[in-house]
Design an enzyme around this catalytic site. Sequence first.
Site, mmCIF file in Angstrom:
data_model
loop_
_atom_site.group_PDB
_atom_site.id
_atom_site.type_symbol
_atom_site.label_atom_id
_atom_site.label_comp_id
_atom_site.label_asym_id
_atom_site.label_seq_id
_atom_site.Cartn_x
_atom_site.Cartn_y
_atom_site.Cartn_z
ATOM 1 N N ASP A 16 -2.327 -38.856 3.233
ATOM 2 C CA ASP A 16 -3.033 -38.306 4.401
ATOM 3 C C ASP A 16 -4.548 -38.429 4.297
ATOM 4 O O ASP A 16 -5.283 -37.442 4.435
ATOM 5 C CB ASP A 16 -2.666 -36.827 4.593
ATOM 6 C CG ASP A 16 -1.174 -36.581 4.625
ATOM 7 O OD1 ASP A 16 -0.450 -37.458 5.107
ATOM 8 O OD2 ASP A 16 -0.739 -35.509 4.158
ATOM 9 N N GLU A 188 1.406 -37.259 15.876
ATOM 10 C CA GLU A 188 0.719 -36.295 15.009
ATOM 11 C C GLU A 188 -0.573 -36.919 14.493
ATOM 12 O O GLU A 188 -0.977 -37.998 14.912
ATOM 13 C CB GLU A 188 1.635 -35.903 13.840
ATOM 14 C CG GLU A 188 2.108 -37.095 13.020
ATOM 15 C CD GLU A 188 3.131 -36.744 11.956
ATOM 16 O OE1 GLU A 188 3.178 -35.583 11.530
ATOM 17 O OE2 GLU A 188 3.888 -37.649 11.544
#
Length: 530
Positions: A16, A188
């Site tokens: 991430d 997302e």
Amino acid sequence: MNQMIVNPVLTGFHPDPSFIRVGDDYYIATSTFEWFPGVVIHHSKDLIHWHSISRVLTEASQVDLRGNVSSGSIWAPALSYDQGVFYLLYTDVKSRKSVYKDLHNYLIMATDIRGPWSQPVRLNGSGFDPFLFHDKNGTKWLLNMRWDFRKNHSNFSGIIMQEYDQESGKLTGSIHEIYKGTPIGVTEGPQLYQKDGYYYLLTAEGGTGINHMVTMARSHSITGPYETDPDYPIMTTAHDLNYPFQQAGHGSLVETQSGEWYMAHLCTRPIPGTATMNPLGRETAIQRCEWTENGWLRLAHDGKLPALETEAPELPICIFEELPEKDDFDGEMLGFPYQSLRVPFDESWVSLKERPGFLCLRGRESLASLHDQSLIARPIQHFECTATTCLEFKPDSFMQMAGLVLYYDDSDYYYLRVTADEIRGTSLGVVLCKGGNYDEISSMQLSVENWERYYLKVEIHEREFIFYASPDGVGWTAVCTPLDFGTLSDEYGGKLGFTGSFVGLCAQDLDQQAKRAYFDFFEYKALVKP
């Protein structure tokens, strides 16, 4: 020709990525989930060479992870910078295996990337992947995906936005739903950028498994409507499950000093011959990008697959000193690359001072615990590597254990431990847990009653690994037949985890007597580097 960025730039468990540039310095923040300290900051000057410079969440007062489910806790930090202040948003995921998520989104700030950071301020809990956008007009906006738990609704219900008031430290005004995503779904990871009169919304779609991808939309107005790139996605590996990189997605952009664009993203390197056996976990790679005449972002090398190597910008080369392979525990405190589970390092259970030159661990709860484990570990970053330690430990019963562990989570681990046995006395062998099912390799257990020290080693060779033991560090005895490294993968057994595998040292005392285990050194050695 410019030098090349060789991917992945951050190997092992570094998912991430949130990518920013401040002057001539580049920073990436990565997720840590249940591993403490929380959120790692990485630094580069040239996008080729990277080193880890700090961890953000270092105190229990900043975040409480005890009891959080595995692969919950700290998700998707979002790093940004505006007028001398670094901002970091992150989600503390309290539950993830039911219809509810129980999400806590926090904001912290610092004037120095190395800290100190402010105490966290909770902003909302409507979804995860929060991102703070600093508009050129001076306003600030919080974006996140919205989680919808209702029956017959998509859990990923779209990207929402609300203004953040800097003076009060709170969200204010109406909540705007700005993007529903494409038909691919699972939208997302929102990131927002301004360029040439547009607001560009970068998102992840397809889920963080083999269908992961990066998509983009744009609008002249910050609150939309947003038009999807007609040639979406920008990047994915979903159409080629034999490619060396898989699960490419969760992108984040920077513009260099000379106006070039690069995207950091996560990816995995599965064991050859598999698409989902990825025990090294989600790693970070970087791609050079270009803008089309129509104002859409594309990978510079054409196509949608991430490049294994990409051209670096023309910047002065800056190489950082690598961490030593061997740690003799002569320092005053534990630093990189060690992490613990859910709780910070504390003298009550881990000490370098009690016996100088040794790491002392006081035994606490089992490897299945979600609360108080005495375990320090580091991510495994190579498919060919060894880890070795030397232990001094005299257990009184089977309730006390210490040794070398390969750990994914409370349901999946392999543990070479010294304990006490009613028949052999002090004994040494391997216990394991696969998919929550506990087992012992009792047929190769050793009686080590007369050993003064226990040298413990694991050798990993792609999909297989073997534990070894020795009384002197010279003559080694295998304590198991080859075991499957692939079971320590994010997707093993149909589960969806996010952390990759760790190797480390641990001690348990299930009788709660805090039995001490002393480790003389820890060595991690890559046999073949990427």
